[in-house]
Design an enzyme around this catalytic site. Sequence first.
Site, PDB file in Angstrom:
ATOM      1  N   TYR A 158      -8.028  43.653 -24.608  1.00  0.00           N
ATOM      2  CA  TYR A 158      -8.251  45.109 -24.523  1.00  0.00           C
ATOM      3  C   TYR A 158      -8.361  45.674 -25.943  1.00  0.00           C
ATOM      4  CZ  TYR A 158      -6.353  49.903 -23.606  1.00  0.00           C
ATOM      5  OH  TYR A 158      -6.106  51.257 -23.536  1.00  0.00           O
ATOM      6  N   SER A 184      -6.715  53.022 -28.832  1.00  0.00           N
ATOM      7  CA  SER A 184      -5.304  52.939 -28.434  1.00  0.00           C
ATOM      8  C   SER A 184      -4.487  52.443 -29.619  1.00  0.00           C
ATOM      9  CB  SER A 184      -5.162  51.940 -27.281  1.00  0.00           C
ATOM     10  OG  SER A 184      -3.807  51.572 -27.133  1.00  0.00           O
ATOM     11  N   SER A 185      -3.187  52.690 -29.587  1.00  0.00           N
ATOM     12  CA  SER A 185      -2.334  52.244 -30.704  1.00  0.00           C
ATOM     13  C   SER A 185      -2.198  50.722 -30.709  1.00  0.00           C
ATOM     14  CB  SER A 185      -0.944  52.877 -30.585  1.00  0.00           C
ATOM     15  OG  SER A 185      -0.357  52.528 -29.341  1.00  0.00           O
ATOM     16  N   CYS A 186      -2.652  50.066 -29.636  1.00  0.00           N
ATOM     17  CA  CYS A 186      -2.516  48.595 -29.585  1.00  0.00           C
ATOM     18  C   CYS A 186      -3.561  47.891 -30.435  1.00  0.00           C
ATOM     19  CB  CYS A 186      -2.580  48.100 -28.160  1.00  0.00           C
ATOM     20  SG  CYS A 186      -4.250  48.129 -27.563  1.00  0.00           S
ATOM     21  N   HIS A 241       2.092  51.293 -16.723  1.00  0.00           N
ATOM     22  CA  HIS A 241       2.838  51.277 -17.972  1.00  0.00           C
ATOM     23  C   HIS A 241       4.313  51.512 -17.693  1.00  0.00           C
ATOM     24  CE1 HIS A 241      -1.284  52.142 -19.580  1.00  0.00           C
ATOM     25  NE2 HIS A 241      -0.863  51.273 -20.459  1.00  0.00           N
ATOM     26  N   LYS A 282     -11.513  47.626 -27.739  1.00  0.00           N
ATOM     27  CA  LYS A 282     -11.357  48.965 -28.341  1.00  0.00           C
ATOM     28  C   LYS A 282     -11.832  48.957 -29.803  1.00  0.00           C
ATOM     29  CE  LYS A 282      -9.695  51.375 -24.964  1.00  0.00           C
ATOM     30  NZ  LYS A 282     -10.448  52.509 -24.434  1.00  0.00           N
TER      31      LYS A 282
HETATM   32  N1  LIG Z   1      -2.522  55.429 -20.561  1.00  0.00           N
HETATM   33  C1  LIG Z   1      -2.177  55.190 -21.826  1.00  0.00           C
HETATM   34  O1  LIG Z   1      -0.993  55.007 -22.160  1.00  0.00           O
HETATM   35  C2  LIG Z   1      -3.233  55.135 -22.881  1.00  0.00           C
HETATM   36  C3  LIG Z   1      -4.606  55.267 -22.589  1.00  0.00           C
HETATM   37  N2  LIG Z   1      -5.521  55.210 -23.616  1.00  0.00           N
HETATM   38  C4  LIG Z   1      -6.965  55.317 -23.345  1.00  0.00           C
HETATM   39  O2  LIG Z   1      -7.255  56.537 -22.661  1.00  0.00           O
HETATM   40  C5  LIG Z   1      -8.394  56.340 -21.798  1.00  0.00           C
HETATM   41  C6  LIG Z   1      -8.017  56.731 -20.379  1.00  0.00           C
HETATM   42  O3  LIG Z   1      -6.902  55.967 -19.979  1.00  0.00           O
HETATM   43  P1  LIG Z   1      -6.081  56.383 -18.652  1.00  0.00           P
HETATM   44  O4  LIG Z   1      -6.478  57.762 -18.246  1.00  0.00           O
HETATM   45  O5  LIG Z   1      -4.652  56.058 -18.911  1.00  0.00           O
HETATM   46  O6  LIG Z   1      -6.640  55.345 -17.597  1.00  0.00           O
HETATM   47  P2  LIG Z   1      -6.782  55.501 -16.010  1.00  0.00           P
HETATM   48  O7  LIG Z   1      -6.815  54.120 -15.464  1.00  0.00           O
HETATM   49  O8  LIG Z   1      -5.807  56.490 -15.490  1.00  0.00           O
HETATM   50  O9  LIG Z   1      -8.253  56.167 -15.874  1.00  0.00           O
HETATM   51  C7  LIG Z   1      -9.393  55.411 -16.213  1.00  0.00           C
HETATM   52  C8  LIG Z   1     -10.567  56.023 -15.508  1.00  0.00           C
HETATM   53  O10 LIG Z   1     -11.715  55.225 -15.787  1.00  0.00           O
HETATM   54  C9  LIG Z   1     -12.417  55.045 -14.573  1.00  0.00           C
HETATM   55  N3  LIG Z   1     -13.170  53.795 -14.575  1.00  0.00           N
HETATM   56  C10 LIG Z   1     -12.698  52.540 -14.810  1.00  0.00           C
HETATM   57  N4  LIG Z   1     -13.693  51.651 -14.669  1.00  0.00           N
HETATM   58  C11 LIG Z   1     -14.802  52.349 -14.311  1.00  0.00           C
HETATM   59  C12 LIG Z   1     -16.144  52.002 -13.996  1.00  0.00           C
HETATM   60  N5  LIG Z   1     -16.550  50.726 -14.015  1.00  0.00           N
HETATM   61  N6  LIG Z   1     -17.001  52.988 -13.676  1.00  0.00           N
HETATM   62  C13 LIG Z   1     -16.612  54.280 -13.634  1.00  0.00           C
HETATM   63  N7  LIG Z   1     -15.358  54.689 -13.924  1.00  0.00           N
HETATM   64  C14 LIG Z   1     -14.474  53.718 -14.245  1.00  0.00           C
HETATM   65  C15 LIG Z   1     -11.355  55.011 -13.495  1.00  0.00           C
HETATM   66  O11 LIG Z   1     -11.963  55.316 -12.270  1.00  0.00           O
HETATM   67  P3  LIG Z   1     -11.169  55.075 -10.885  1.00  0.00           P
HETATM   68  O12 LIG Z   1     -10.313  56.292 -10.772  1.00  0.00           O
HETATM   69  O13 LIG Z   1     -12.228  54.992  -9.854  1.00  0.00           O
HETATM   70  O14 LIG Z   1     -10.392  53.792 -11.065  1.00  0.00           O
HETATM   71  C16 LIG Z   1     -10.391  56.074 -13.992  1.00  0.00           C
HETATM   72  O15 LIG Z   1     -10.791  57.338 -13.519  1.00  0.00           O
HETATM   73  C17 LIG Z   1      -8.769  54.868 -21.931  1.00  0.00           C
HETATM   74  O16 LIG Z   1      -9.809  54.724 -22.877  1.00  0.00           O
HETATM   75  C18 LIG Z   1      -7.495  54.229 -22.459  1.00  0.00           C
HETATM   76  O17 LIG Z   1      -7.781  53.057 -23.195  1.00  0.00           O
HETATM   77  C19 LIG Z   1      -5.149  55.023 -24.917  1.00  0.00           C
HETATM   78  C20 LIG Z   1      -3.822  54.883 -25.232  1.00  0.00           C
HETATM   79  C21 LIG Z   1      -2.782  54.934 -24.249  1.00  0.00           C
HETATM   80  C1  LIG Z   2      -0.734  51.916 -24.023  1.00  0.00           C
HETATM   81  C2  LIG Z   2      -0.440  50.464 -24.282  1.00  0.00           C
HETATM   82  O1  LIG Z   2       0.121  49.927 -23.096  1.00  0.00           O
HETATM   83  C3  LIG Z   2       0.236  48.522 -23.067  1.00  0.00           C
HETATM   84  O2  LIG Z   2       1.097  48.072 -24.066  1.00  0.00           O
HETATM   85  P1  LIG Z   2       2.680  48.309 -23.913  1.00  0.00           P
HETATM   86  O3  LIG Z   2       3.014  49.599 -24.521  1.00  0.00           O
HETATM   87  O4  LIG Z   2       3.402  47.073 -24.372  1.00  0.00           O
HETATM   88  O5  LIG Z   2       2.788  48.389 -22.343  1.00  0.00           O
HETATM   89  P2  LIG Z   2       3.898  48.739 -21.271  1.00  0.00           P
HETATM   90  O6  LIG Z   2       4.040  50.230 -21.194  1.00  0.00           O
HETATM   91  O7  LIG Z   2       3.466  48.029 -20.026  1.00  0.00           O
HETATM   92  O8  LIG Z   2       5.261  48.037 -21.794  1.00  0.00           O
HETATM   93  C4  LIG Z   2       5.983  48.592 -22.835  1.00  0.00           C
HETATM   94  C5  LIG Z   2       7.324  47.867 -22.885  1.00  0.00           C
HETATM   95  O9  LIG Z   2       8.092  48.262 -21.718  1.00  0.00           O
HETATM   96  C6  LIG Z   2       8.691  47.104 -21.139  1.00  0.00           C
HETATM   97  N1  LIG Z   2       8.970  47.326 -19.714  1.00  0.00           N
HETATM   98  C7  LIG Z   2      10.222  47.335 -19.172  1.00  0.00           C
HETATM   99  N2  LIG Z   2      10.163  47.521 -17.827  1.00  0.00           N
HETATM  100  C8  LIG Z   2       8.838  47.643 -17.527  1.00  0.00           C
HETATM  101  C9  LIG Z   2       8.157  47.852 -16.282  1.00  0.00           C
HETATM  102  O10 LIG Z   2       8.756  47.942 -15.192  1.00  0.00           O
HETATM  103  N3  LIG Z   2       6.788  47.960 -16.364  1.00  0.00           N
HETATM  104  C10 LIG Z   2       6.113  47.859 -17.548  1.00  0.00           C
HETATM  105  N4  LIG Z   2       4.752  47.975 -17.541  1.00  0.00           N
HETATM  106  N5  LIG Z   2       6.726  47.639 -18.747  1.00  0.00           N
HETATM  107  C11 LIG Z   2       8.085  47.534 -18.718  1.00  0.00           C
HETATM  108  C12 LIG Z   2       7.639  46.028 -21.400  1.00  0.00           C
HETATM  109  O11 LIG Z   2       8.225  44.744 -21.227  1.00  0.00           O
HETATM  110  C13 LIG Z   2       7.238  46.331 -22.832  1.00  0.00           C
HETATM  111  O12 LIG Z   2       8.183  45.804 -23.710  1.00  0.00           O
HETATM  112  C14 LIG Z   2      -1.102  47.871 -23.222  1.00  0.00           C
HETATM  113  O13 LIG Z   2      -1.990  48.331 -22.256  1.00  0.00           O
HETATM  114  C15 LIG Z   2      -1.657  48.264 -24.533  1.00  0.00           C
HETATM  115  O14 LIG Z   2      -2.974  47.743 -24.622  1.00  0.00           O
HETATM  116  C16 LIG Z   2      -1.673  49.743 -24.687  1.00  0.00           C
HETATM  117  O15 LIG Z   2      -2.667  50.319 -25.114  1.00  0.00           O
END
Ligand SMILES: NC(=O)C1=CN([C@@H]2O[C@H](COP(=O)(O)OP(=O)(O)OC[C@H]3O[C@@H](n4cnc5c(N)ncnc54)[C@H](OP(=O)(O)O)[C@@H]3O)[C@@H](O)[C@H]2O)C=CC1
Ligand SMILES: C[C@H]1O[C@H](OP(=O)(O)OP(=O)(O)OC[C@H]2O[C@@H](n3cnc4c(=O)[nH]c(N)nc43)[C@H](O)[C@@H]2O)[C@@H](O)[C@@H](O)C1=O
Length: 313
Positions: free
Chosen positions: A137, A108-110, A180, A141
Amino acid sequence: MNKHARIYVAGHRGLVGSALVRCLQRQGYTRVLTRTREELDLTDQLAVARFFESERPEIVLDAAAKVGGIRANNIYPAEFIRDNLLIQTHLIDSAYLSGVRKFVFLGSSCIYPKLAQQPLKEDYLLTGPLEPTNQWYALAKIAGIKQCQAYRRQYGFDAISLMPTNLYGPGDNFSLENSHVLPALIRKFYEAKVAGAESVTVWGTGTPRREFLHVDDLADAVVFLMETYSDEEIVNVGVGEDLSIRELAELIRETVGFEGDLVFDPRQPDGTPRKLLDVSRLHGLGWRARIPLKQGLEETYGWFLSHMDKVRE
Ligand SMILES: NC(=O)C1=CN([C@@H]2O[C@H](COP(=O)(O)OP(=O)(O)OC[C@H]3O[C@@H](n4cnc5c(N)ncnc54)[C@H](OP(=O)(O)O)[C@@H]3O)[C@@H](O)[C@H]2O)C=CC1
Ligand SMILES: C[C@H]1O[C@H](OP(=O)(O)OP(=O)(O)OC[C@H]2O[C@@H](n3cnc4c(=O)[nH]c(N)nc43)[C@H](O)[C@@H]2O)[C@@H](O)[C@@H](O)C1=O
């Protein structure tokens, strides 16, 4: 790449996993393997080892993780570091031991330092302190990246690590607590519009900047790099432009058609001020994002409206 290769998509029901399944099917891959969490808990090492021994996938796309927005990361640090370390360690190790020939890990970019120079180059990894709210997290990663690099060096295991920016799209988590920002604001503006509310509360100051990549673009990049990339260097996957949270909120307010005001709540954390990815390595490898944010937002809002029953929590 052999379109009949057995490809295991871990986390196939999530935002990224479901997009990967759609993308593989669209591109003519015929043997996509999936397991729900109930069928295979990836924190259970023995269950994962048995799964790989019996199913023997050739390729693994790892989209399984404990994922959440800034509040979830801040409130559940133990779950974020434990579950992500366990899931990735079991997948990488069992994939190697069972002879998987290609493994794609998603970071992830974090993972980059909170105040690193922007845009973020892959070389900035581990050059400064992390953003406190998601350090747990992020460290998990970073350990995943290092495990993939170590297995490539010592065992010749073809694992690649991709660093996506913030993602959004159909199948996202729209819960108000642990989602998010983009899906959270879609839901907030929708519910405010239906309720006739005067305003919507946006967390933080609105000044942080974020980059947003549509999940179908990400899936396309993952499959492209699965087919073409094999090296230990990590690769950023993004669009190369960002906007402020205030600008995003205004864009979503317009998409949803809410006519009330924005109220910013500075008691909520802003997190990293900015995390724009440098995508020159990605572009050099031959891939560019295609889905514009405005179009992606409209499509995601449409998906939200027709899947209200699937809104998690
Ligand atoms: N969303 C984003 O903005 C970003 C995501 N990523 C990365 O992309 C990948 C996917 O993220 P995203 O699709 O958003 O996440 P989601 O939460 O939408 O999906 C995660 C999946 O992992 C499964 N999972 C979690 N724990 C377990 C477990 N113990 N056993 C089996 N399955 C499990 C969940 O299953 P279940 O449906 O049952 O909960 C779900 O299907 C991750 O590696 C994340 O770090 C990277 C950057 C940004
Ligand atoms: C993908 C990335 O996602 C996470 O990092 P993040 O980008 O900071 O996450 P975020 O999307 O929750 O927030 C972005 C910004 O948005 C603002 N914000 C306003 N209003 C709401 C609101 O209502 N909800 C949320 N969640 N944020 C809000 C919030 O305060 C912050 O300034 C980590 O999982 C990190 O590990 C990672 O990988």
